[in-house]
Design a protein around this motif. Structure first.
Motif, PDB file in Angstrom:
ATOM      1  N   ASP A 203       0.804  -1.228   0.000  1.00 50.81           N
ATOM      2  CA  ASP A 203       0.000   0.000   0.000  1.00 50.81           C
ATOM      3  C   ASP A 203       0.839   1.281   0.000  1.00 50.81           C
ATOM      4  O   ASP A 203       2.039   1.243   0.229  1.00 50.81           O
ATOM      5  CB  ASP A 203      -0.883   0.015   1.244  1.00 50.81           C
ATOM      6  CG  ASP A 203      -2.152  -0.791   1.044  1.00 50.81           C
ATOM      7  OD1 ASP A 203      -2.227  -1.534   0.044  1.00 50.81           O
ATOM      8  OD2 ASP A 203      -3.063  -0.665   1.875  1.00 50.81           O
ATOM      9  N   SER A 204       0.158   2.394  -0.176  1.00 54.14           N
ATOM     10  CA  SER A 204       0.790   3.708  -0.068  1.00 54.14           C
ATOM     11  C   SER A 204       1.351   3.899   1.337  1.00 54.14           C
ATOM     12  O   SER A 204       0.715   3.509   2.314  1.00 54.14           O
ATOM     13  CB  SER A 204      -0.238   4.822  -0.297  1.00 54.14           C
ATOM     14  OG  SER A 204      -0.789   4.724  -1.568  1.00 54.14           O
TER      15      SER A 204
ATOM     16  N   GLU B 243       0.464   2.276  -6.795  1.00 51.27           N
ATOM     17  CA  GLU B 243      -0.199   1.361  -5.870  1.00 51.27           C
ATOM     18  C   GLU B 243      -1.533   1.909  -5.378  1.00 51.27           C
ATOM     19  O   GLU B 243      -2.354   1.190  -4.832  1.00 51.27           O
ATOM     20  CB  GLU B 243       0.711   1.049  -4.673  1.00 51.27           C
ATOM     21  CG  GLU B 243       0.920   2.183  -3.676  1.00 51.27           C
ATOM     22  CD  GLU B 243       2.068   3.099  -4.057  1.00 51.27           C
ATOM     23  OE1 GLU B 243       2.298   3.310  -5.266  1.00 51.27           O
ATOM     24  OE2 GLU B 243       2.731   3.627  -3.154  1.00 51.27           O
ATOM     25  N   ARG B 244      -1.737   3.214  -5.599  1.00 52.35           N
ATOM     26  CA  ARG B 244      -2.984   3.825  -5.148  1.00 52.35           C
ATOM     27  C   ARG B 244      -4.192   3.173  -5.804  1.00 52.35           C
ATOM     28  O   ARG B 244      -5.286   3.172  -5.256  1.00 52.35           O
ATOM     29  CB  ARG B 244      -2.972   5.312  -5.471  1.00 52.35           C
ATOM     30  CG  ARG B 244      -1.878   6.050  -4.720  1.00 52.35           C
ATOM     31  CD  ARG B 244      -2.466   6.811  -3.566  1.00 52.35           C
ATOM     32  NE  ARG B 244      -3.200   7.939  -4.067  1.00 52.35           N
ATOM     33  CZ  ARG B 244      -2.648   9.027  -4.555  1.00 52.35           C
ATOM     34  NH1 ARG B 244      -1.342   9.132  -4.617  1.00 52.35           N
ATOM     35  NH2 ARG B 244      -3.386  10.020  -4.973  1.00 52.35           N
ATOM     36  N   PHE B 245      -3.976   2.642  -6.999  1.00 51.04           N
ATOM     37  CA  PHE B 245      -5.081   1.984  -7.696  1.00 51.04           C
ATOM     38  C   PHE B 245      -5.278   0.557  -7.181  1.00 51.04           C
ATOM     39  O   PHE B 245      -6.099  -0.180  -7.681  1.00 51.04           O
ATOM     40  CB  PHE B 245      -4.814   1.972  -9.193  1.00 51.04           C
ATOM     41  CG  PHE B 245      -4.629   3.345  -9.766  1.00 51.04           C
ATOM     42  CD1 PHE B 245      -5.722   4.117 -10.106  1.00 51.04           C
ATOM     43  CD2 PHE B 245      -3.358   3.874  -9.955  1.00 51.04           C
ATOM     44  CE1 PHE B 245      -5.564   5.387 -10.623  1.00 51.04           C
ATOM     45  CE2 PHE B 245      -3.184   5.148 -10.466  1.00 51.04           C
ATOM     46  CZ  PHE B 245      -4.290   5.906 -10.797  1.00 51.04           C
ATOM     47  N   GLN B 246      -4.465   0.187  -6.201  1.00 51.85           N
ATOM     48  CA  GLN B 246      -4.494  -1.156  -5.631  1.00 51.85           C
ATOM     49  C   GLN B 246      -4.301  -2.222  -6.686  1.00 51.85           C
ATOM     50  O   GLN B 246      -4.809  -3.331  -6.595  1.00 51.85           O
ATOM     51  CB  GLN B 246      -5.796  -1.395  -4.883  1.00 51.85           C
ATOM     52  CG  GLN B 246      -5.845  -0.506  -3.637  1.00 51.85           C
ATOM     53  CD  GLN B 246      -6.428  -1.231  -2.466  1.00 51.85           C
ATOM     54  OE1 GLN B 246      -7.616  -1.162  -2.234  1.00 51.85           O
ATOM     55  NE2 GLN B 246      -5.588  -1.927  -1.717  1.00 51.85           N
TER      56      GLN B 246
ATOM     57  N   ASN C 210      -4.609   4.654   0.549  1.00 47.55           N
ATOM     58  CA  ASN C 210      -4.706   4.455  -0.906  1.00 47.55           C
ATOM     59  C   ASN C 210      -5.807   5.322  -1.502  1.00 47.55           C
ATOM     60  O   ASN C 210      -5.820   5.598  -2.687  1.00 47.55           O
ATOM     61  CB  ASN C 210      -5.038   2.994  -1.228  1.00 47.55           C
ATOM     62  CG  ASN C 210      -3.882   2.071  -0.909  1.00 47.55           C
ATOM     63  OD1 ASN C 210      -2.727   2.462  -0.972  1.00 47.55           O
ATOM     64  ND2 ASN C 210      -4.198   0.839  -0.552  1.00 47.55           N
TER      65      ASN C 210
ATOM     66  N   LEU D 116      -6.638   8.421  -0.660  1.00 47.17           N
ATOM     67  CA  LEU D 116      -6.456   9.862  -0.559  1.00 47.17           C
ATOM     68  C   LEU D 116      -5.927  10.451  -1.861  1.00 47.17           C
ATOM     69  O   LEU D 116      -5.301   9.759  -2.652  1.00 47.17           O
ATOM     70  CB  LEU D 116      -5.466  10.184   0.564  1.00 47.17           C
ATOM     71  CG  LEU D 116      -5.878   9.738   1.969  1.00 47.17           C
ATOM     72  CD1 LEU D 116      -4.786  10.084   2.953  1.00 47.17           C
ATOM     73  CD2 LEU D 116      -7.186  10.383   2.376  1.00 47.17           C
ATOM     74  N   ASP D 117      -6.165  11.753  -2.039  1.00 45.89           N
ATOM     75  CA  ASP D 117      -5.567  12.399  -3.204  1.00 45.89           C
ATOM     76  C   ASP D 117      -4.115  12.758  -2.884  1.00 45.89           C
ATOM     77  O   ASP D 117      -3.655  12.587  -1.753  1.00 45.89           O
ATOM     78  CB  ASP D 117      -6.381  13.631  -3.627  1.00 45.89           C
ATOM     79  CG  ASP D 117      -6.461  14.680  -2.531  1.00 45.89           C
ATOM     80  OD1 ASP D 117      -5.487  14.804  -1.759  1.00 45.89           O
ATOM     81  OD2 ASP D 117      -7.492  15.371  -2.440  1.00 45.89           O
ATOM     82  N   ASP D 118      -3.416  13.249  -3.882  1.00 48.50           N
ATOM     83  CA  ASP D 118      -1.981  13.507  -3.736  1.00 48.50           C
ATOM     84  C   ASP D 118      -1.663  14.406  -2.550  1.00 48.50           C
ATOM     85  O   ASP D 118      -0.744  14.153  -1.784  1.00 48.50           O
ATOM     86  CB  ASP D 118      -1.429  14.170  -5.007  1.00 48.50           C
ATOM     87  CG  ASP D 118      -1.292  13.154  -6.127  1.00 48.50           C
ATOM     88  OD1 ASP D 118      -1.318  11.942  -5.829  1.00 48.50           O
ATOM     89  OD2 ASP D 118      -1.179  13.577  -7.294  1.00 48.50           O
TER      90      ASP D 118
ATOM     91  N   LEU E  58      -2.358  12.717   0.824  1.00 53.12           N
ATOM     92  CA  LEU E  58      -1.368  11.662   1.040  1.00 53.12           C
ATOM     93  C   LEU E  58      -0.023  12.273   1.437  1.00 53.12           C
ATOM     94  O   LEU E  58       0.648  11.794   2.349  1.00 53.12           O
ATOM     95  CB  LEU E  58      -1.215  10.805  -0.220  1.00 53.12           C
ATOM     96  CG  LEU E  58      -0.210   9.652  -0.107  1.00 53.12           C
ATOM     97  CD1 LEU E  58      -0.642   8.633   0.948  1.00 53.12           C
ATOM     98  CD2 LEU E  58      -0.016   8.952  -1.451  1.00 53.12           C
TER      99      LEU E  58
END
Lengths: 233, 164
Positions: free
Chosen positions: A29-30, A81-84, B106, B108-110, B113
């Motif tokens: 993950d992020s 990875e934000r898009f999983q 995951n 959140l926006d830029d 984050l």
């Protein structure tokens, strides 16, 4: 899944077929600390190459395994990875995977199964190490709850369930970081040496040839499906 | 100038940052009142903190007071100017300076984050053993027992409620 936002990958991945090249990918993950781990391992030696068009960061490293020089490319996610989910080319020809979660954030642990499923879709056989990051001794004062429970004294059944090695590490104080990467490189090299990738391809080739022949020979008989690479155990 | 900071706080009316410190005369506490000017409820707290810390008249006294602390004091003042209670402001500061472990980053926006990451980075840097630390060791190996007797992390049960 990965298809829609797919960008063609012009990055030359043919080189990963060469004997002295391995590709190791990071997943997770992020903000679980993937890049921090890379940087701790490579120290001054790191010169990441940001390939923004591919949403990935590439770290190059030269290692010695059993007296032989190995050129390692570490692939890091750079926000994708934000898009999983990662683009297929991210997995392409990878020889090992380092899968990271933040030991202070449950959700990143829960999401491991999503990452693992996707990994196995593309790379059913490659070695994969599960990494519990951020085990730093000092209490996580930035957290609202569960401050200073010693997470290293707990069991995480995800790794056991899939028979994957689990490493407790800290990119901040350095605990087990070098060991993690050294082992990952070793696993990648040994996977490559013993890999059935090539054999699988050959077998598939042969299979399709013989199928064609069979088709000619025995028209009307039911056709067998192509043999795919083995599914995850 | 020898100046040992003891306490630093904020006064709302009239607005001022107040420092309790000791100088060469050990044991004798002194108080310095630094008026806050041109600060409204729309002001940027981190900028105000920087300006005060770099103010030539106060600089010497504020050396030992961290920028973070000053920023926080300005947040209290700001909250007061908005008519918030102290508890409300405290809660707000807490929210802005901590990570909620249940939050899915995951999603959140830029910008959001990046905010979370900078909070984490701050802690990371606190805990970080840097290469130039005298007791820095590159390769640290620690073995952690991994057997069945360990207490479960509690994250594995499917029905585990989200607040646990």
């Amino acid at each position: 899944m990965a298809g829609d936002r797919a960008k063609p990958c012009e990055l030359d991945q043919e080189k990963y077929d060469a004997d002295d090249n391995v590709k190791i990918i990071c997943l997770g993950d992020s903000a679980v600390g993937k890049s921090k781990l890379m940087e701790r391992f490579l120290m001054d030696g790191f010169q990441p190459r940001q390939l923004s068009t591919h949403a990935l960061t590439l770290y190059k490293h030269t290692a010695t395994v059993d007296g032989k020089t190995v050129l390692v490319d570490f692939w890091d996610t750079a926000g994708q990875e934000r898009f999983q989910s990662m683009h297929a080319s991210y997995y392409h020809k990878a020889h090992a995977c380092i899968m990271v979660f933040d030991v202070q954030r449950k959700i990143t642990y829960k999401n491991l199964s999503t990452w693992y499923t996707e990994l196995r879709e593309f790379r059913p056989e490659i070695p994969c190490i599960v990494v519990a990051n951020k085990i730093d001794d000092r209490p996580m004062s930035y957290l609202l709850s569960t401050a200073d429970i010693k997470m290293t004294q707990k069991s995480f059944s995800f790794a056991r369930k899939f028979s994957l090695p689990l490493y407790f590490v800290s990119a901040a104080d350095g605990t087990n970081v070098v060991k993690l990467f050294s082992d990952a490189i070793r696993l990648a090299v040994s996977y490559k040496q013993n890999s059935r990738d090539f054999m699988d391809e050959v077998l598939q080739e042969l299979e399709s040839i013989s199928l064609e022949q069979k088709e000619e020979d025995m028209l009307g008989k039911e056709q067998r499906g192509r043999v795919e690479s083995p599914s995850p155990s | 100038m020898m100046c040992t900071a003891k306490k630093c706080g904020i006064r709302f009316q009239p607005p001022a940052v107040i420092l309790i410190y000791e100088n060469e005369m050990k044991g004798k506490s002194r108080q310095r009142i630094m008026p806050v000017r041109n600060f409204s409820k729309y002001s940027d707290c981190s900028r105000a903190a920087e300006q005060l810390k770099n103010n030539p008249r106060h600089k010497g006294y504020l050396e030992q007071v961290s920028l973070k602390q000053l920023e926080k004091l300005f947040s209290f003042l700001r909250g007061y100017l908005w008519g918030q209670s102290l508890a409300e402001t405290m809660e707000q500061i807490q929210r802005e300076t901590t990570i909620d472990p249940e939050e899915d980053l995951n999603k959140l926006d830029d910008k959001e984050l990046a905010k979370r990451k900078s909070i984490m980075d701050e802690l990371f840097e606190k805990n970080q053993k840097k290469k130039d630390d005298p007791n820095f060791v590159y390769d640290i190996e620690v073995e952690f027992p991994q057997d069945e007797q360990l207490q479960s992390c509690g994250w594995d049960t499917e029905s585990a409620d989200e607040s646990s």
